[in-house]
Design a protein around this motif. Sequence first.
Motif, PDB file in Angstrom:
ATOM      1  N   ALA A 205      -4.406  -1.949   0.517  1.00 54.95           N
ATOM      2  CA  ALA A 205      -3.344  -1.567   2.037  1.00 54.95           C
ATOM      3  C   ALA A 205      -2.453  -0.713   1.390  1.00 54.95           C
ATOM      4  O   ALA A 205      -2.195   0.375   1.923  1.00 54.95           O
ATOM      5  N   ASN A 208      -3.548   2.628   0.355  1.00 54.98           N
ATOM      6  CA  ASN A 208      -3.996   3.464   1.685  1.00 54.98           C
ATOM      7  C   ASN A 208      -2.774   3.691   2.611  1.00 54.98           C
ATOM      8  O   ASN A 208      -2.993   4.250   3.977  1.00 54.98           O
ATOM      9  N   ASN A 209      -1.587   3.086   2.300  1.00 49.71           N
ATOM     10  CA  ASN A 209      -0.562   3.383   2.917  1.00 49.71           C
ATOM     11  C   ASN A 209      -0.502   2.752   4.203  1.00 49.71           C
ATOM     12  O   ASN A 209      -0.268   3.495   5.184  1.00 49.71           O
ATOM     13  N   VAL A 210      -1.212   1.628   4.617  1.00 49.37           N
ATOM     14  CA  VAL A 210      -1.202   1.046   5.779  1.00 49.37           C
ATOM     15  C   VAL A 210      -0.830  -0.627   5.586  1.00 49.37           C
ATOM     16  O   VAL A 210      -1.072  -0.982   4.686  1.00 49.37           O
ATOM     17  N   GLU A 211      -0.984  -1.198   6.691  1.00 53.86           N
ATOM     18  CA  GLU A 211      -0.699  -2.632   7.024  1.00 53.86           C
ATOM     19  C   GLU A 211      -2.221  -3.352   6.505  1.00 53.86           C
ATOM     20  O   GLU A 211      -3.191  -2.686   6.991  1.00 53.86           O
ATOM     21  N   ALA A 213      -3.710  -5.394   8.348  1.00 57.47           N
ATOM     22  CA  ALA A 213      -4.238  -5.419   9.542  1.00 57.47           C
ATOM     23  C   ALA A 213      -4.764  -4.376  10.107  1.00 57.47           C
ATOM     24  O   ALA A 213      -5.929  -4.265  10.867  1.00 57.47           O
ATOM     25  N   GLU A 214      -4.564  -2.904   9.287  1.00 56.19           N
ATOM     26  CA  GLU A 214      -4.891  -1.744   9.827  1.00 56.19           C
ATOM     27  C   GLU A 214      -6.235  -1.326   8.915  1.00 56.19           C
ATOM     28  O   GLU A 214      -6.882  -0.425   9.158  1.00 56.19           O
ATOM     29  N   LEU A 215      -6.423  -2.017   7.716  1.00 54.63           N
ATOM     30  CA  LEU A 215      -7.683  -1.536   7.124  1.00 54.63           C
ATOM     31  C   LEU A 215      -8.913  -1.426   7.797  1.00 54.63           C
ATOM     32  O   LEU A 215      -9.567  -0.626   7.472  1.00 54.63           O
ATOM     33  N   GLU A 216      -9.375  -2.381   8.673  1.00 57.76           N
ATOM     34  CA  GLU A 216     -10.583  -2.391   9.280  1.00 57.76           C
ATOM     35  C   GLU A 216     -10.538  -1.122  10.298  1.00 57.76           C
ATOM     36  O   GLU A 216     -11.795  -0.544  10.647  1.00 57.76           O
ATOM     37  N   ASN A 217      -9.350  -0.453  10.564  1.00 58.54           N
ATOM     38  CA  ASN A 217      -9.469   0.628  11.429  1.00 58.54           C
ATOM     39  C   ASN A 217      -9.747   1.893  10.569  1.00 58.54           C
ATOM     40  O   ASN A 217     -10.068   2.951  11.377  1.00 58.54           O
ATOM     41  N   ILE A 218      -9.720   1.649   9.349  1.00 56.88           N
ATOM     42  CA  ILE A 218     -10.201   3.026   8.509  1.00 56.88           C
ATOM     43  C   ILE A 218     -11.243   2.889   7.629  1.00 56.88           C
ATOM     44  O   ILE A 218     -11.493   3.760   6.829  1.00 56.88           O
TER      45      ILE A 218
END
Length: 281
Positions: A205, A208-211, A213-218
Amino acid sequence: MKIVVANCVLSLFLTCLLIGCNTGTKKKSDNNIQFDSLTVSKMYHFFQVDTNPQCTLQIDFVYPVGYENGEVLKMIQQQFVSGFFGSEFVAFAPDKASEKYVEVFFNSLKDYEKDFKLDVENHGSEVEEAWYTIEETMSNQIVYNRNDIISFEAEKTGYYGGAHGSHNYNNMSLDLKTGLQITEDKIFINDYQEDLAKIIVDAIALTNNVEIAELENIGFFNVNEIYPNKNFYVDETGITYTFNEYEIAAYVVGPVKVHIPYEKIWHLLQKTSPIAEIAFQ
């Protein structure tokens, strides 16, 4: 078959350029082990007709050839062969393993040839020859070579017809005291998987500079199913895991490399493991 074997004993200076120099109390010199390299480059057209689809194989293999302990050297060579060509080639010396791999690779093209011939008979000039193009490139590099540990990364890229190619990494770290592979059970305490999995997901995470919870979105799959996969190497700064295509994410994400600094996992490491000398400095 074109095979070029170059005797290229890697000097301490060259290896130092490749992987950097240790500082502090860690060893500043490399292990006393010598390497050679082997290169194979071969091309084949279906039915030996130049206008037919082309198949190519490129191999660049670095492997150990000299060490003070002959028994350990033999074991290390076997690990290199297994990690590079596959476990089915482990019984062969490095040069023979390369020859055998080439033989197996080009023998495997016979089915592609038959399919191509049938396709041409049925569809003539409408056949998309690119779907029968076969390309494979294999190489490896030494990523760490100190403190009685040697780590390498083997890389394979291939295109075997179809919509897109493939990209695969296989990592190994070896203990020069024993000749054995350094595996997770040799360096981590019992029941380490859950804690290490959380650290790996956090690192993904952050990269990729995301939370989380947002990994599945990318493009990542279920983050609760991401666990240490045994495909790692160690160096002087930490442990690097590689998750290959489709392992934890969609193809578009590609292979995922996760570097975990030792200070993040001190609590999970055995104090007497093969990497203790570098991990706890």
